[in-house]
Design an enzyme around this catalytic site. Sequence first.
Site, PDB file in Angstrom:
ATOM      1  CB  CYS A  23      40.449  24.193  41.907  1.00 50.26           C
ATOM      2  SG  CYS A  23      38.952  24.816  41.129  1.00 50.26           S
ATOM      3  CB  CYS A  77      39.670  27.880  41.434  1.00 51.30           C
ATOM      4  SG  CYS A  77      38.581  26.580  41.955  1.00 51.30           S
ATOM      5  CG  ASP A  78      43.760  28.365  41.601  1.00 49.49           C
ATOM      6  OD1 ASP A  78      43.174  29.393  41.984  1.00 49.49           O
ATOM      7  OD2 ASP A  78      43.998  27.402  42.351  1.00 49.49           O
TER       8      ASP A  78
END
Length: 313
Positions: free
Chosen positions: A134, A137-138
Amino acid sequence: MHQIYDFAVIGAGAAGLSAAQYGARANLNTIVIEELAPGGQALFIDKLENYPGILEPINGLELAERMQRQAEQFGSSFFEASALSVRKEKGHFIIETSAGPLESLTVLIATGARHRRLDIPGEQEFVGKGVSYCATCDGPFFKGKRILVVGGGDSACDEAIYLSKLSDKIVMIHRRDRFRAQKALSSRVLSNPSIRVLFNTVAKEIKGDSKVRSVVLENTVSHELTEEPFDGIFIFVGSTPQTAFLKDIGVQFDESGYILTNPNMQTSIAGLFAAGDVRATPFRQIVTAAADGAIAARSASDYIDEQRGQTYR
Ligand code: NAP
C-alpha cells in the site's frame, strides 16, 4: 421472533455500499456486514480522479465515508462482523458471522479481492520492514529513498506515480515486455523522469537485516541475475477474490476463483448475488463496482417480488 432481512450485503466496498443505498431506497430491509472499515480497495486510493463527475480528485476513504452515510440515510444498517459461511435453508439464507447468525431472503457477496503476494524469499520476513502492499499507507516512510515497484497493472502504475511524488529513485519491474495497465496510466509511468522501468524482469529474493537492503532481480530473457540496493519494495501483482467463506454453498466460480454471475449479478444460486471485484468481470473499477451493486440491489428486489408473487414491472 428474530429478524429476517430482505437484503444482506456482505462487504462494504464500493459495490456493497452502492447496493446498500439502492436496496434501502427500494424499500428492502437492508443490512451490511463488514469486518473492517467500509471502503474496501478504495481505501488505498490517495486521489481518485476517474470517477465520473468528480472534478476535484477525492480520497478513497472520503468517498467510502460518503457512500456509507448515503446508505445509512436511506435506512441501511451496518453490522461489524466477519462472515464465516452462507447456507440456504427452506428458501432463506443463513449467514454465520463472528457475531452470530443472520437470516435474509437474499444475499449479496461484495467481499472484493485482496492483494496477491510474490511468494519469494524475504517477502514475508520483511513485511512492515520495507515490503509493502500500500503506497498511500507506507509511501511517506520512503521519502527520497530507493524504491522498487513490482507489477504491470493499473495498481502498480497508479502507485508508482504516487510514489514518484515522494522519491525520484524509483525502479519499476514488470515480468513481461509491456504493461497490462490502461494506456493513459502506462504512458504517464513511461514518461515519468523519476521512474526507471525494467521490462522482462522479476524479483527473485528480498535481502536485508533489520530492514530491506537489496533485491535480487532476474532478466527473464537473458536469465542474468543482478542485486540492486533498495530501501522499500512495493508489490502490486493483482488480487485474489475473498470467497473462502462460500465453500459450503456450491456457488460457481471461474477458473481464477471469481464468482460467475449473469448480467443481473445473479449467481448460480437463486437469491444469491455477487458484485464488484469478487465477481468474474473484465474491468474492476470503483465505478463498475458501484454499478454492479446498483444492479444487484434491483435484482434482489425483483427476486423477492417474484417469491411473493408480486410483479410491478
Ligand atoms: P491486475 O490488473 O491483475 O495486474 C496485475 C499485474 O501483476 C499484471 O501486470 C501481472 O502481470 C502482474 N503479476 C501477477 N502475478 C505476478 C507475479 N507472480 N509476479 C510478477 N508479476 C505478477 O491487478 P491490479 O493492477 O491490482 O488491478 C486490479 C483491477 O483494479 C484491474 O481491473 C484494474 O483495472 C483495477 N484498477 C484500476 C485503477 C484505475 O483505474 N485507476 C487503479 C487500480 C486498479 P501480467 O500482465 O504479465 O499478467
